[in-house]
Design a protein around this motif. Structure first.
Motif, mmCIF file in Angstrom:
data_model
loop_
_atom_site.group_PDB
_atom_site.id
_atom_site.type_symbol
_atom_site.label_atom_id
_atom_site.label_comp_id
_atom_site.label_asym_id
_atom_site.label_seq_id
_atom_site.Cartn_x
_atom_site.Cartn_y
_atom_site.Cartn_z
ATOM 1 N N GLU A 662 1.477 17.295 23.015
ATOM 2 C CA GLU A 662 0.777 18.534 23.293
ATOM 3 C C GLU A 662 1.482 19.736 23.429
ATOM 4 O O GLU A 662 2.623 19.541 24.039
ATOM 5 C CB GLU A 662 -0.339 18.447 24.658
ATOM 6 N N LEU A 663 1.192 21.071 23.052
ATOM 7 C CA LEU A 663 1.955 22.018 23.020
ATOM 8 C C LEU A 663 2.481 22.305 24.437
ATOM 9 O O LEU A 663 3.722 22.777 24.544
ATOM 10 C CB LEU A 663 1.294 23.240 22.280
ATOM 11 N N ASN A 664 1.846 22.502 25.219
ATOM 12 C CA ASN A 664 1.939 22.653 26.627
ATOM 13 C C ASN A 664 3.023 21.599 27.233
ATOM 14 O O ASN A 664 3.365 22.163 28.397
ATOM 15 C CB ASN A 664 0.777 22.974 27.503
ATOM 16 N N ARG A 665 3.184 20.578 26.795
ATOM 17 C CA ARG A 665 4.004 19.458 27.231
ATOM 18 C C ARG A 665 5.329 19.454 26.628
ATOM 19 O O ARG A 665 6.292 18.674 26.869
ATOM 20 C CB ARG A 665 3.447 18.273 27.318
ATOM 21 N N ILE A 666 5.488 20.410 25.417
ATOM 22 C CA ILE A 666 6.701 20.483 24.744
ATOM 23 C C ILE A 666 7.757 21.280 25.451
ATOM 24 O O ILE A 666 7.626 22.485 25.754
ATOM 25 C CB ILE A 666 6.589 20.752 23.252
ATOM 26 N N ARG A 667 8.893 20.705 25.750
ATOM 27 C CA ARG A 667 10.099 21.698 26.209
ATOM 28 C C ARG A 667 11.197 22.065 25.130
ATOM 29 O O ARG A 667 11.494 21.063 24.308
ATOM 30 C CB ARG A 667 10.928 20.711 27.213
ATOM 31 N N ASN A 668 11.246 23.255 25.036
ATOM 32 C CA ASN A 668 12.505 23.658 24.025
ATOM 33 C C ASN A 668 13.720 23.718 24.680
ATOM 34 O O ASN A 668 13.988 24.499 25.785
ATOM 35 C CB ASN A 668 12.027 24.973 23.672
ATOM 36 N N VAL A 669 14.773 23.108 24.216
ATOM 37 C CA VAL A 669 15.997 23.106 24.826
ATOM 38 C C VAL A 669 17.129 23.020 23.832
ATOM 39 O O VAL A 669 17.183 22.464 22.644
ATOM 40 C CB VAL A 669 16.248 21.481 25.401
ATOM 41 N N PRO A 670 18.147 24.072 24.009
ATOM 42 C CA PRO A 670 19.248 24.248 23.188
ATOM 43 C C PRO A 670 20.115 23.128 23.125
ATOM 44 O O PRO A 670 20.479 22.565 24.129
ATOM 45 C CB PRO A 670 20.033 25.526 23.833
ATOM 46 N N TRP A 671 20.694 22.663 22.062
ATOM 47 C CA TRP A 671 21.404 21.503 22.018
ATOM 48 C C TRP A 671 22.401 21.844 20.768
ATOM 49 O O TRP A 671 22.525 22.190 19.863
ATOM 50 C CB TRP A 671 20.453 20.293 21.650
ATOM 51 N N PHE A 672 23.613 21.001 21.163
ATOM 52 C CA PHE A 672 24.892 21.127 20.516
ATOM 53 C C PHE A 672 24.799 20.040 19.534
ATOM 54 O O PHE A 672 24.912 18.608 20.007
ATOM 55 C CB PHE A 672 26.005 20.966 21.360
ATOM 56 N N VAL A 673 24.676 20.136 18.287
ATOM 57 C CA VAL A 673 24.437 18.998 17.424
ATOM 58 C C VAL A 673 25.361 19.058 16.118
ATOM 59 O O VAL A 673 25.551 20.011 15.516
ATOM 60 C CB VAL A 673 22.959 19.079 16.493
ATOM 61 N N LEU A 674 26.296 18.102 16.040
ATOM 62 C CA LEU A 674 27.026 17.885 14.994
ATOM 63 C C LEU A 674 26.688 17.052 13.899
ATOM 64 O O LEU A 674 25.719 16.013 14.245
ATOM 65 C CB LEU A 674 28.300 17.190 15.464
ATOM 66 N N PRO A 675 27.039 17.292 12.807
ATOM 67 C CA PRO A 675 26.603 16.202 11.706
ATOM 68 C C PRO A 675 26.999 14.939 12.068
ATOM 69 O O PRO A 675 28.001 14.720 12.787
ATOM 70 C CB PRO A 675 27.469 16.820 10.438
ATOM 71 N N PRO A 676 26.123 13.897 11.430
ATOM 72 C CA PRO A 676 26.541 12.308 12.016
ATOM 73 C C PRO A 676 27.822 11.917 11.622
ATOM 74 O O PRO A 676 28.629 11.358 12.232
ATOM 75 C CB PRO A 676 25.729 11.453 10.958
#
Length: 796
Positions: A662-676
């Motif tokens: 549900e949309l109201n249960r989704i948290r938007n979190v900045p994340w440091f993501v490197l390619p695999p």
């Protein structure tokens, strides 16, 4: 009419004939003295900036004859005049009293005992190459001596005599004699030494050091007594001078810059001339001693050659030049080779030029993360010296640690052709092949460079930064070669060509030098901290393929020190690594230089802005920011590509989307993501790195974030595979990466299943020649597919 009526009749008279004869004699007298009295070849002489002798080469005729010197030291002048020609300053070239006395003595003895020649007459005799000592020749010498007095001053005549008088054996001239017999320059001779040399030209074939010592001493002491009688020296000086020993045998001349002397002799017809160099004589001796000390240590590993160059940044002039090590007796290890001018494989020593170029172009910031993973470029697979990978590393740390893979990646981004052109423009003149011929190996030793050009380019970089900090402007003339002869100083004082830019901007240079300060010092050199009395040093090392060349170059705002170690023959040796063999010499040489302030930070060429704390890139929308000084051109760099906004469930355990949460249960979190491919190596060395949460079961899609990546081959790769002895193609190792440890990957070649991997994802495959498709599928169904081509090598 006048000629027939008056002049011709007069010429027929006795007075007319006498006039003709007198006119002819007058014309002969006027032209009797050659324009150049002495045409003998001279020794090639090299002096330091103070005029002290660094070395000499014997003249072409086998004589030690230094080029004529206009200066005659006072002690020798007084001694030679008193011994040979007491009335030198009074007579017109000949002394009638001396000639009459000599004539009477010769008649009484029935042989020539004394010639009565003045110094002026002796100059003429020396210039006429030993004409017979007859009355007729004496008259000619007398006449020419008077002509000599009309052309030259007494000071010049004395200098001519001192420069060309014989001093026994193959020694000609005061300069050569002072060095050969006393091991010092003429101006540093004692009264006893000056008196000894004043005696020798009178009978060089009979009296010379090492023979007839008693006769030589009697003559010397008698001259010292006469000097005392005339008041030139006092009685105490006279007594002490008589106690000084006579020279026993000739001294070897100094040879403190052998390779530079030979180089200078071949430069613009300098052979046989006296050359004033820019070298600091005292520093030259100290640097040479350092090289020899390390030479003894390096020989234990069969490393026989080394070279050091020290430059002044402001002018580019050479302060010390040690072109090679000293030869061991009875050995030939290429010690005569001037390694400073020899093209050698560059190793990693060119990396700072690429780093500064990319900063100037705005393609990177100093802290931008650069991939450090296994890579394949065609058939070229660069490796780090340590054979390990960090996954991703800040650009400045990649430079400081001299990592090869990030450097190749940066060169690919900068473009080989552009870097090739840059190196040529800044003075690396031995990079003569095409950019395509060098390829990506250009940054790792594929090109050959000379220590001379390399030091000149680094000095020019420092000069550019200094000039900008001082004047707030750029001048491309700041990039010029080093120089070593004082006579060349005007060549590097060209009119300024002011422009809005140089090859590198000041901020990029300052950032580059700051990164080079962070290089780790040689581990075995526990005393390197003592050398930091010279202040901060930006430095870089390099090692060529096969351990053939060890490089180290360092600089501060005033000096550049460049070092090479290896074997002139090109033989490689285990352990011949720049940081171990060349760097210790570098720091010890810097320890001999004065402490200087560090470069001023060019803040007018820099801006303060936000960058991503983790990636070092220009701040994007989702990263944690920190403020940093960057070069102005860095504002053109791309925002951080590694920070994403992840959609997580309330607990932060899974990635989700509106299909499964549900949309109201989704948290938007900045994340440091490197390619695999980067992440698999990066997280091993960064415990704080957090892998992204898995996709929640039941959710469709992955929001563009892939867990599976093929490291090698990349799409479109051409793989060159050697033919084995059995005629079959060899195997190629393919490699993949997955974010989740332990995940199973299924491998397919051209839709045919060939195997599975887990944990460590490598597969050795031997595809046939031609085009192929490799497909990988993980246990969750994520798929990667790339095309490549196999090209066999060696097949007939």
């Amino acid at each position: 009419m006048l000629l027939r009526e008056r002049i011709l009749p007069f010429l027929k008279t006795r007075k007319g004939k006498i006039s003709i004869v007198l006119l002819i004699l007058f014309i002969w007298y006027g032209f009797s003295l050659p324009s150049r009295l002495f045409l003998d070849p001279s020794s090639t002489v090299l002096e330091d900036v103070q005029g002290s002798l660094l070395g000499a080469r014997i003249a072409a005729d086998g004589q030690w004859r230094f080029p004529a010197d206009e200066k005659v030291p006072d002690k020798f002048a007084k001694a030679i005049i008193l011994y040979e020609d007491r009335h030198f300053y009074q007579h017109p070239g000949f002394n009638p009293v001396s000639l009459w006395r000599a004539l009477k003595l010769d008649i009484r003895r029935h042989k020539i005992v004394s010639g009565g020649s003045t110094l002026s007459m002796q100059v003429i005799r020396l210039s006429r190459k030993g004409k017979a000592r007859t009355v007729y020749q004496k008259i000619i010498e007398l006449i020419l001596a008077t002509r000599l007095e009309l052309r030259y001053s007494k000071k010049e005549i004395l200098a001519l005599y001192a420069s060309h008088a014989p001093f026994g054996s193959n020694v000609v001239g005061l300069d050569a004699a002072a060095w050969r017999y006393f091991g010092r320059s003429p101006d540093k001779l004692s009264w006893a030494e000056a008196a000894t040399l004043a005696i020798l030209p009178n009978a060089p074939s009979l009296i010379y050091p090492g023979k007839h010592q008693e006769l030589l001493k009697r003559k010397r002491d008698k001259l010292l007594d006469e000097l005392c009688t005339t008041g030139a020296i006092d009685a105490q000086t006279c007594s002490l001078s008589k106690l000084e020993p006579l020279p026993d045998k000739p001294h070897a001349l100094p040879d403190e810059a052998s390779q530079l002397l030979d180089r200078a002799a071949a430069y613009k017809g300098q052979k046989g001339k006296r050359m004033l160099s820019t070298l600091d004589g005292a520093l030259q001796l100290r640097v040479k001693a350092i090289v020899e000390k390390h030479h003894k240590l390096l020989q234990a590993n069969e490393i026989h050659n080394a070279a050091v160059l020290v430059l002044d940044v402001e002018t580019g002039k050479t302060l010390a030049y040690v072109g090679n090590t000293e030869a061991e007796p009875g050995t030939d290890k290429g010690n005569d080779v001037d390694v400073i001018m020899a093209p050698r494989s560059s190793g990693s020593i060119l990396k700072p030029f690429l780093y500064a170029g990319m900063l100037t172009d705005g393609q990177i910031l100093s802290s931008t993360l650069i991939p450090d993973i296994p890579m394949q470029f065609g058939n070229y697979a660069p490796q780090n010296f340590s054979e390990t990978y960090d996954g991703a590393v800040p650009a400045k740390r990649a430079l400081a640690r001299s990592l090869n893979v990030p450097a190749v990646k940066l060169l690919q981004q900068y473009h080989i052709e552009r870097f090739h052109d840059l190196l040529q423009q800044i003075g690396l003149n031995t990079i003569t092949r095409t950019a395509d011929n060098y390829g990506l190996t250009l940054i790792l030793g594929g090109a050959e460079v000379r220590l001379w050009d390399l030091a000149g380019a680094y000095a020019s970089m420092a000069r550019t930064l200094n000039r900008y900090n001082k004047e707030g402007r750029y001048c491309k003339n700041d990039f010029h070669p080093a120089w070593y002869l004082a006579s060349d100083s005007s060549l590097f004082k060209k009119p300024d060509e002011i422009s809005g830019s140089s090859f590198f901007d000041a901020a990029s240079l300052w950032i580059t030098f700051e990164a080079m300060v962070e290089v780790n010092r040689p581990d075995e050199d526990a005393a390197w901290k003592e050398y930091l009395s010279s202040g901060k040093i930006a430095w870089k090392t390099g090692t060529s393929f096969g351990f053939r060349d060890g490089w180290a170059i360092g600089l501060n705002a005033h000096y550049v020190v460049a070092v090479w170690t290896g074997n002139s023959s090109g033989e490689g040796r285990p352990g011949l690594v720049g940081v171990q063999t060349a760097a210790p010499i570098l720091f010890e040489v810097f320890g001999q230089l004065p402490a200087v302030p560090w470069f001023k930070k060019p803040e007018s060429e820099m801006v303060r802005t936000d960058i991503c704390k983790e990636s070092g890139c220009k701040a994007g929308e989702y990263c944690e920011k920190e403020s940093a000084w960057i070069q102005k051109s860095g504002m053109r760099s791309l925002p951080c590509p590694y920070h994403r906004l992840l959609h997580l469930d309330a607990e932060g355990k899974y990635r989700v989307n509106t299909d499964c949460e549900e949309l109201n249960r989704i948290r938007n979190v900045p994340w440091f993501v490197l390619p695999p491919s980067m992440e698999v190596y990066y997280k091993k060395k960064h415990a704080s790195y957090q892998t992204i949460p898995p996709l929640k079961p039941g959710c469709n899609g992955n929001s563009g974030i892939h867990s599976l990546e093929l490291i090698y081959p990349k799409s479109g790769s051409k793989i060159y595979v050697p033919i084995e002895l059995d005629g079959q193609l060899g195997r190629t190792v393919f490699e993949a990466a997955h974010r989740k440890a332990g995940t199973i990957i299924y491998w397919h070649l051209d839709e045919n299943y060939i195997g599975m991997t887990t944990g460590f994802h490598q597969m050795a495959i031997a595809p046939s020649e031609g085009m192929h498709t490799i497909t990988l599928v993980d246990e969750n169904g994520e798929t990667v597919s790339e095309e490549f081509e196999i090209i066999g090598k060696g097949k007939k």
